[in-house]
Design an enzyme around this catalytic site. Structure first.
Site, PDB file in Angstrom:
ATOM      1  N   ALA A  64       0.837  -1.213   0.000  1.00 17.10           N
ATOM      2  CA  ALA A  64       0.000   0.000   0.000  1.00 17.10           C
ATOM      3  C   ALA A  64       0.863   1.250   0.000  1.00 17.10           C
ATOM      4  CB  ALA A  64      -0.978   0.018   1.173  1.00 17.10           C
TER       5      ALA A  64
ATOM      6  N   HIS B 105      10.454   9.565  -0.914  1.00 15.28           N
ATOM      7  CA  HIS B 105       9.959   8.192  -0.945  1.00 15.28           C
ATOM      8  C   HIS B 105      10.545   7.447  -2.145  1.00 15.28           C
ATOM      9  CE1 HIS B 105       7.028   8.675  -4.332  1.00 15.28           C
ATOM     10  NE2 HIS B 105       7.096   9.939  -3.965  1.00 15.28           N
TER      11      HIS B 105
ATOM     12  N   HIS C 137      11.796   3.034  -3.482  1.00 21.50           N
ATOM     13  CA  HIS C 137      12.091   1.634  -3.156  1.00 21.50           C
ATOM     14  C   HIS C 137      13.588   1.467  -2.920  1.00 21.50           C
ATOM     15  CE1 HIS C 137       7.999   0.643  -3.983  1.00 21.50           C
ATOM     16  NE2 HIS C 137       8.084   0.807  -5.289  1.00 21.50           N
TER      17      HIS C 137
ATOM     18  N   SER D 188      -8.648   8.922  -4.106  1.00 16.58           N
ATOM     19  CA  SER D 188      -7.683   8.927  -5.208  1.00 16.58           C
ATOM     20  C   SER D 188      -6.387   8.256  -4.789  1.00 16.58           C
ATOM     21  CB  SER D 188      -7.404  10.363  -5.649  1.00 16.58           C
ATOM     22  OG  SER D 188      -6.841  11.115  -4.577  1.00 16.58           O
TER      23      SER D 188
END
Length: 341
Positions: free
Chosen positions: A70, A125, A127, A270
């Protein structure tokens, strides 16, 4: 006898009322003294030495998001709020989504994040694996946040995401598009995309940039991930309880997350994102994966994170009529010396 009994009760009641009155008076005096000290500090201190808004405007949040937890849903809330709450959001786009940075890129990244004043306060943000900023001589570290998920649920979601995408960018061609094999069929056939080794992701993301972090099944990596979760992260939520994670962040970091809970509950949604064509695995498939030592370690880490999150939540909120409410401040200052005139 009754009159004497009533007199004793009245005295006890008056004693109780007076005790509460003096306690409230003591707290009011303490708050007044704190305000006077803060005002005097503000008047006596040069602007650059003050805390308050200047320090809040220097904050950096680093969300090293784990895929399929998420993360896009949560990040979109940050994007929705950045204009209103006046901060910047920046995506860390690494080549081929490689979570491990080269040594020189680590140095560049640390320098960028800590010295890029125009982007403060900032919410970064991407990965990327956990990175220890103190190795590069940085005094003020970013605030780390993250969200993790049940390891099998995360792998199933990622498996179907690679084949069918999601409702966020439905037209985008995915790497495994055209492969109609279900997750159950993949496990039964011993496929590589659903192998237990693919579960090894949340532990190394929290462990960091050491080589041992990426050795599948490393007990040292598990312990390092647990250590970092407790000592280096302000808060780690779980996908299954995302709303509670957002509520706690709004309470702890209103500079960034003011209005986040209301947005999550009543907004246009959204920020929500769902993988399409996902078929839940059978009990037999789940049981087969759970035989793996890798699953046992990843699940142990997930259960550890869940317990930590629930502990923090239990000390921050109370439930009433099925709704969670944040507890008010439960400490105050007293016996402040030297006394002001």
């Amino acid at each position: 006898a009754n009159t004497k009994y009533l007199s004793v009760c009245q005295l006890l009641f008056l004693f109780y009322i007076n005790s509460i009155y003096f306690l409230l008076l003591e707290r009011a005096i303490a708050r007044h003294e704190v305000r006077e000290i803060e005002q005097r500090h503000t008047m006596d201190s040069p602007r650059q030495d003050r805390g308050g808004d200047d320090e809040l405007d220097d904050l950096i949040i680093l969300y090293n998001r784990v895929p399929k937890t998420a993360s896009t849903s949560f990040t979109n809330i940050a994007y929705d709020l950045c204009g209103r709450n006046k901060y910047h959001v920046l995506h860390i786009n690494t080549t081929k989504n490689n979570p491990v940075m080269s040594l020189q890129d680590q140095a560049r990244f640390v320098k960028n994040v800590t010295t890029w004043k125009e982007m403060k306060p900032g919410f970064y943000h991407g990965h990327v694996a956990y990175l220890d900023f103190t190795k590069y001589g940085v005094k003020k570290k970013p605030i780390y946040l993250n969200v993790i998920r049940d390891p099998i649920e995360r792998l199933v979601s990622y498996y179907y995401f690679l084949r069918f995408g999601d409702d966020y960018r439905p037209g985008l061609k995915r790497r495994k598009q055209g492969d109609k094999k279900t997750f159950d069929e993949c496990v039964a056939a011993g496929g590589s995309d659903c192998a237990p080794e693919k579960l090894w992701l949340q532990i190394p993301f929290f462990c960091g940039h050491s080589s041992e972090c990426w050795n599948i099944g490393s007990k040292w990596a598990l312990e390092q991930a647990r250590y970092n979760l407790v000592n280096e992260y302000l808060l780690v939520g779980v996908t299954e309880e995302l709303e509670d994670f957002i509520m706690l962040l709004e309470a702890a970091l209103p500079r960034f997350f003011r209005g986040a809970t209301e947005l999550y509950r009543t907004g246009k949604k959204s920020h929500l994102r769902k993988t399409t064509e996902k078929k839940l695995p059978t009990k037999e498939t789940i049981a087969r994966l759970q035989l793996s030592e890798i699953w046992k370690m990843e699940n142990e880490f997930y259960e550890f994170a869940l317990e930590q999150f629930q502990f923090i939540r239990a000390h921050a909120v109370r439930e009433k009529d099925g709704e969670l409410y944040l507890l008010s401040q439960s400490f105050f200052y007293e016996k402040i010396y030297p006394k002001t005139n």
